[in-house]
Design a protein around this motif. Sequence first.
Motif, PDB file in Angstrom:
ATOM      1  N   ARG A  71     -27.964  27.936 -21.343  1.00 31.50           N
ATOM      2  CA  ARG A  71     -27.596  26.592 -20.914  1.00 31.50           C
ATOM      3  C   ARG A  71     -27.636  26.496 -19.399  1.00 31.50           C
ATOM      4  O   ARG A  71     -27.333  27.458 -18.685  1.00 31.50           O
ATOM      5  CB  ARG A  71     -26.221  26.183 -21.463  1.00 31.50           C
ATOM      6  N   ASP A  72     -28.013  25.335 -18.924  1.00 33.72           N
ATOM      7  CA  ASP A  72     -28.042  25.028 -17.506  1.00 33.72           C
ATOM      8  C   ASP A  72     -27.246  23.747 -17.336  1.00 33.72           C
ATOM      9  O   ASP A  72     -27.767  22.646 -17.502  1.00 33.72           O
ATOM     10  CB  ASP A  72     -29.471  24.869 -17.002  1.00 33.72           C
ATOM     11  N   ASN A  73     -25.972  23.906 -17.030  1.00 32.10           N
ATOM     12  CA  ASN A  73     -25.109  22.733 -16.939  1.00 32.10           C
ATOM     13  C   ASN A  73     -25.519  21.790 -15.816  1.00 32.10           C
ATOM     14  O   ASN A  73     -25.314  20.578 -15.913  1.00 32.10           O
ATOM     15  CB  ASN A  73     -23.651  23.168 -16.762  1.00 32.10           C
ATOM     16  N   LYS A  75     -28.447  20.946 -15.085  1.00 30.49           N
ATOM     17  CA  LYS A  75     -29.499  20.101 -15.632  1.00 30.49           C
ATOM     18  C   LYS A  75     -29.080  19.411 -16.920  1.00 30.49           C
ATOM     19  O   LYS A  75     -29.872  18.672 -17.512  1.00 30.49           O
ATOM     20  CB  LYS A  75     -30.766  20.918 -15.882  1.00 30.49           C
ATOM     21  N   ASN A  76     -27.846  19.680 -17.364  1.00 32.26           N
ATOM     22  CA  ASN A  76     -27.326  19.079 -18.587  1.00 32.26           C
ATOM     23  C   ASN A  76     -28.253  19.361 -19.768  1.00 32.26           C
ATOM     24  O   ASN A  76     -28.512  18.492 -20.602  1.00 32.26           O
ATOM     25  CB  ASN A  76     -27.135  17.567 -18.416  1.00 32.26           C
ATOM     26  N   THR A  77     -28.727  20.604 -19.838  1.00 30.19           N
ATOM     27  CA  THR A  77     -29.746  20.987 -20.809  1.00 30.19           C
ATOM     28  C   THR A  77     -29.446  22.361 -21.381  1.00 30.19           C
ATOM     29  O   THR A  77     -28.963  23.250 -20.669  1.00 30.19           O
ATOM     30  CB  THR A  77     -31.138  20.992 -20.153  1.00 30.19           C
ATOM     31  N   VAL A  78     -29.740  22.522 -22.660  1.00 25.72           N
ATOM     32  CA  VAL A  78     -29.669  23.804 -23.345  1.00 25.72           C
ATOM     33  C   VAL A  78     -31.062  24.157 -23.835  1.00 25.72           C
ATOM     34  O   VAL A  78     -31.813  23.280 -24.280  1.00 25.72           O
ATOM     35  CB  VAL A  78     -28.663  23.753 -24.505  1.00 25.72           C
ATOM     36  N   TYR A  79     -31.402  25.433 -23.764  1.00 27.26           N
ATOM     37  CA  TYR A  79     -32.733  25.894 -24.118  1.00 27.26           C
ATOM     38  C   TYR A  79     -32.679  26.884 -25.275  1.00 27.26           C
ATOM     39  O   TYR A  79     -31.676  27.569 -25.487  1.00 27.26           O
ATOM     40  CB  TYR A  79     -33.403  26.583 -22.928  1.00 27.26           C
ATOM     41  N   LEU A  80     -33.772  26.957 -25.997  1.00 28.14           N
ATOM     42  CA  LEU A  80     -33.972  28.008 -26.982  1.00 28.14           C
ATOM     43  C   LEU A  80     -35.346  28.614 -26.729  1.00 28.14           C
ATOM     44  O   LEU A  80     -36.366  27.970 -26.978  1.00 28.14           O
ATOM     45  CB  LEU A  80     -33.881  27.473 -28.410  1.00 28.14           C
ATOM     46  N   GLN A  81     -35.353  29.829 -26.197  1.00 27.91           N
ATOM     47  CA  GLN A  81     -36.590  30.557 -25.997  1.00 27.91           C
ATOM     48  C   GLN A  81     -36.929  31.297 -27.281  1.00 27.91           C
ATOM     49  O   GLN A  81     -36.132  32.099 -27.763  1.00 27.91           O
ATOM     50  CB  GLN A  81     -36.456  31.544 -24.839  1.00 27.91           C
TER      51      GLN A  81
END
Length: 121
Positions: A71-73, A75-81
């Motif tokens: 998560r990158d708070n 950027k208000n974004t969560v990722y799934l690699q």
Amino acid sequence: QLQLVESGGGLVQPGESLRLSCAASGGTLDYYAIGWFRQAPGKEREEISCIGMTGISSVKNSVEGRFTISRDNAKNTVYLQMNSLKPEDTAIYSCAAFSTPFICSDHADHWGQGTRVTVSS
């Protein structure tokens, strides 16, 4: 108020990688746990990964070592690699926000619309 939008899905061959994004608007993700779920055709929806407010995460055993949530708070974004993708990973992938801030509980407060991942040779 909170809206989640997934992106990054697509068609890939086995062994290739994708990074999915879950972007929030209308509110901050800072105090939510965020989960990634998938549903394959004819199968039940399953949780594959969850990340809590503190950054502590869990992953489904079947994808451990291949999938990583972050998560990158700012950027208000969560990722799934997703690496080393397999045909059985083919599914609609959705993210969800949970107001239980440390865990992905039985009830999600908000869901995204989903993004399609197809792994095929």
